[in-house]
Design an enzyme around this catalytic site. Structure first.
Site, PDB file in Angstrom:
ATOM      1  N   CYS A  76       0.853  -1.192   0.000  1.00 34.94           N
ATOM      2  CA  CYS A  76       0.000   0.000   0.000  1.00 34.94           C
ATOM      3  C   CYS A  76       0.888   1.242   0.000  1.00 34.94           C
ATOM      4  CB  CYS A  76      -0.930   0.017   1.206  1.00 34.94           C
ATOM      5  SG  CYS A  76      -1.812   1.586   1.355  1.00 34.94           S
ATOM      6  N   CYS A 130       0.527   3.426   3.157  1.00 36.74           N
ATOM      7  CA  CYS A 130       1.114   2.772   4.337  1.00 36.74           C
ATOM      8  C   CYS A 130       2.630   2.973   4.312  1.00 36.74           C
ATOM      9  CB  CYS A 130       0.787   1.285   4.362  1.00 36.74           C
ATOM     10  SG  CYS A 130      -0.866   0.868   4.966  1.00 36.74           S
ATOM     11  N   THR A 168      -7.889   6.878  -6.329  1.00 38.28           N
ATOM     12  CA  THR A 168      -6.837   6.126  -7.013  1.00 38.28           C
ATOM     13  C   THR A 168      -5.917   5.403  -6.038  1.00 38.28           C
ATOM     14  OG1 THR A 168      -5.398   8.087  -7.081  1.00 38.28           O
ATOM     15  CG2 THR A 168      -6.815   7.692  -8.993  1.00 38.28           C
ATOM     16  N   HIS A 224      -7.765   8.901   2.786  1.00 39.42           N
ATOM     17  CA  HIS A 224      -7.071  10.191   2.812  1.00 39.42           C
ATOM     18  C   HIS A 224      -8.059  11.309   2.588  1.00 39.42           C
ATOM     19  CE1 HIS A 224      -6.834   8.450  -1.249  1.00 39.42           C
ATOM     20  NE2 HIS A 224      -6.911   9.675  -1.728  1.00 39.42           N
TER      21      HIS A 224
END
Ligand code: 5GP
Ligand code: ZN
Length: 112
Positions: free
Chosen positions: A4, A7, A93, A98
């Site tokens: 990710c 991450c 995307t 977020h």
């Protein structure tokens, strides 16, 4: 979560232009800014999107909004837009929660 992008950014494994960090939240400037000021606020823990907010992580989501207010204040932003895209049709995307914070130009409504 392995593989990710956000991450890895939160963990410092991929470089970013940090604007804020605490134990649970990380904020950094977007690599492709859509306004003179454009930063992203993410949880360090992997949550796929707003659709993944549950009672057990709702306090974290609220803290992300608190961080937005704090950072925007520190940057002297008096007007700004907070956006979170959920899913492909909305334009998400990166599948890690977020909030976009955009400021510094006139904005239209409704968004495209
Ligand atoms: P989304 O399209 O999921 O709503 O937002 C993802 C955002 O992440 C986009 O605005 C994109 O420019 C930004 N982004 C993608 N990859 C990177 C990266 O490696 N670094 C930074 N700082 N931003 C990124
Ligand atoms: Zn993640």
């Amino acid at each position: 979560m392995p593989d990710c992008l956000f991450c890895k950014i939160a963990a410092g494994e991929i470089p970013s232009n940090k604007v804020y960090e605490d134990e649970t939240v990380y904020a950094f400037y977007d690599i492709d800014p859509q306004a003179p000021t454009h930063f992203l606020v993410i949880p360090k823990a992997h949550i796929p999107s707003v659709a993944g907010i549950r009672p057990e992580n709702a306090a974290l989501a609220g803290h992300m909004l608190e961080v937005i207010a704090k950072v925007a204040g520190e940057l002297g932003l008096e007007s700004y837009r907070v956006v979170s895209n959920v899913g492909q049709q909305a334009g998400q995307t990166v599948p890690h929660l977020h909030f976009h914070v955009l400021a510094g130009r006139d904005m239209t409504w409704p968004p495209g």
